[in-house]
Design a protein around this motif. Structure first.
Motif, PDB file in Angstrom:
ATOM      1  N   SER A  99      -1.104 -14.204   4.398  1.00 61.34           N
ATOM      2  CA  SER A  99      -0.361 -15.329   3.818  1.00 61.34           C
ATOM      3  C   SER A  99      -0.197 -15.160   2.304  1.00 61.34           C
ATOM      4  CB  SER A  99      -1.044 -16.653   4.136  1.00 61.34           C
ATOM      5  OG  SER A  99      -2.329 -16.691   3.563  1.00 61.34           O
ATOM      6  N   LEU A 100      -1.205 -14.558   1.653  1.00 61.16           N
ATOM      7  CA  LEU A 100      -1.077 -14.301   0.227  1.00 61.16           C
ATOM      8  C   LEU A 100       0.067 -13.328  -0.039  1.00 61.16           C
ATOM      9  CD1 LEU A 100      -2.229 -14.642  -2.662  1.00 61.16           C
ATOM     10  CD2 LEU A 100      -3.667 -12.663  -2.182  1.00 61.16           C
ATOM     11  N   ARG A 101       0.164 -12.294   0.762  1.00 63.95           N
ATOM     12  CA  ARG A 101       1.236 -11.304   0.594  1.00 63.95           C
ATOM     13  C   ARG A 101       2.611 -11.932   0.823  1.00 63.95           C
ATOM     14  NH1 ARG A 101       0.781  -5.193   1.886  1.00 63.95           N
ATOM     15  NH2 ARG A 101      -1.305  -5.789   1.246  1.00 63.95           N
ATOM     16  N   ALA A 102       2.727 -12.795   1.829  1.00 63.83           N
ATOM     17  CA  ALA A 102       4.013 -13.446   2.106  1.00 63.83           C
ATOM     18  C   ALA A 102       4.427 -14.349   0.954  1.00 63.83           C
ATOM     19  CB  ALA A 102       3.915 -14.251   3.389  1.00 63.83           C
ATOM     20  N   ARG A 103       3.474 -15.082   0.410  1.00 61.83           N
ATOM     21  CA  ARG A 103       3.811 -15.965  -0.711  1.00 61.83           C
ATOM     22  C   ARG A 103       4.073 -15.185  -1.988  1.00 61.83           C
ATOM     23  NH1 ARG A 103       0.018 -21.298   0.000  1.00 61.83           N
ATOM     24  NH2 ARG A 103       0.675 -21.772   2.121  1.00 61.83           N
ATOM     25  N   LEU A 104       3.382 -14.080  -2.176  1.00 63.54           N
ATOM     26  CA  LEU A 104       3.644 -13.254  -3.349  1.00 63.54           C
ATOM     27  C   LEU A 104       5.028 -12.626  -3.288  1.00 63.54           C
ATOM     28  CD1 LEU A 104       0.274 -11.438  -4.070  1.00 63.54           C
ATOM     29  CD2 LEU A 104       1.402 -13.152  -5.467  1.00 63.54           C
ATOM     30  N   GLN A 105       5.497 -12.298  -2.097  1.00 63.96           N
ATOM     31  CA  GLN A 105       6.853 -11.758  -1.968  1.00 63.96           C
ATOM     32  C   GLN A 105       7.879 -12.788  -2.410  1.00 63.96           C
ATOM     33  OE1 GLN A 105       7.112 -10.431   2.071  1.00 63.96           O
ATOM     34  NE2 GLN A 105       6.193  -8.436   1.612  1.00 63.96           N
ATOM     35  N   GLY A 135       7.281 -15.011  -4.661  1.00 66.19           N
ATOM     36  CA  GLY A 135       7.149 -15.019  -6.112  1.00 66.19           C
ATOM     37  C   GLY A 135       7.872 -13.860  -6.767  1.00 66.19           C
ATOM     38  N   VAL A 136       7.886 -12.705  -6.109  1.00 67.34           N
ATOM     39  CA  VAL A 136       8.600 -11.541  -6.642  1.00 67.34           C
ATOM     40  C   VAL A 136      10.101 -11.811  -6.691  1.00 67.34           C
ATOM     41  CG1 VAL A 136       9.221  -9.142  -6.145  1.00 67.34           C
ATOM     42  CG2 VAL A 136       6.845  -9.861  -6.016  1.00 67.34           C
ATOM     43  N   VAL A 137      10.611 -12.472  -5.686  1.00 60.43           N
ATOM     44  CA  VAL A 137      12.045 -12.806  -5.669  1.00 60.43           C
ATOM     45  C   VAL A 137      12.376 -13.722  -6.847  1.00 60.43           C
ATOM     46  CG1 VAL A 137      13.849 -14.006  -4.395  1.00 60.43           C
ATOM     47  CG2 VAL A 137      12.317 -12.454  -3.205  1.00 60.43           C
ATOM     48  N   TRP A 138      11.557 -14.756  -7.057  1.00 60.03           N
ATOM     49  CA  TRP A 138      11.804 -15.671  -8.176  1.00 60.03           C
ATOM     50  C   TRP A 138      11.642 -14.965  -9.518  1.00 60.03           C
ATOM     51  CZ3 TRP A 138      14.552 -19.744  -7.899  1.00 60.03           C
ATOM     52  CH2 TRP A 138      14.606 -20.457  -6.699  1.00 60.03           C
ATOM     53  N   ASN A 139      10.717 -14.010  -9.577  1.00 61.94           N
ATOM     54  CA  ASN A 139      10.534 -13.240 -10.798  1.00 61.94           C
ATOM     55  C   ASN A 139      11.783 -12.425 -11.113  1.00 61.94           C
ATOM     56  OD1 ASN A 139       9.193 -12.145 -13.001  1.00 61.94           O
ATOM     57  ND2 ASN A 139       8.322 -10.496 -11.795  1.00 61.94           N
ATOM     58  N   MET A 140      12.368 -11.791 -10.105  1.00 60.32           N
ATOM     59  CA  MET A 140      13.577 -11.003 -10.323  1.00 60.32           C
ATOM     60  C   MET A 140      14.754 -11.891 -10.737  1.00 60.32           C
ATOM     61  SD  MET A 140      12.556  -8.013 -10.022  1.00 60.32           S
ATOM     62  CE  MET A 140      13.955  -6.966  -9.881  1.00 60.32           C
ATOM     63  N   VAL A 141      14.852 -13.063 -10.152  1.00 63.07           N
ATOM     64  CA  VAL A 141      15.918 -13.998 -10.536  1.00 63.07           C
ATOM     65  C   VAL A 141      15.742 -14.421 -11.991  1.00 63.07           C
ATOM     66  CG1 VAL A 141      16.828 -16.325 -10.138  1.00 63.07           C
ATOM     67  CG2 VAL A 141      16.365 -14.822  -8.213  1.00 63.07           C
TER      68      VAL A 141
END
Length: 74
Positions: free
Chosen positions: A41-47, A49-55
């Motif tokens: 679940s941590l990995r899914a939520r971090l992914q 976060g990565v999308v929002w970081n790129m945006v």
């Protein structure tokens, strides 16, 4: 205030919005790491976060490009 000044200030505002988004991503990840979630679940939520970081990075780059265009045309 001319058109180029407006482009510069709009670019600065967009850049600040992108930097604020990057700050929000940092806070999001720090909260996730402290939550003590299991790895899946941590990995899914971090992914997410990565999308929002790129945006946020994209928005910041667009703002910086507006500032550079405004300064070079002025």
């Amino acid at each position: 205030m001319g058109l180029f000044d407006i482009i510069i200030w709009a670019g600065a505002a967009v850049t600040l919005a992108g930097v604020a988004g990057l700050g929000a991503c940092i806070v999001y990840v720090l909260r996730l790491r402290r939550a003590g979630l299991d790895e899946v679940s941590l990995r899914a939520r971090l992914q997410r976060g990565v999308v929002w970081n790129m945006v946020a990075l994209f928005v910041s780059v667009i703002g910086l490009m507006l500032v550079v265009v405004g300064v070079s045309l002025k």
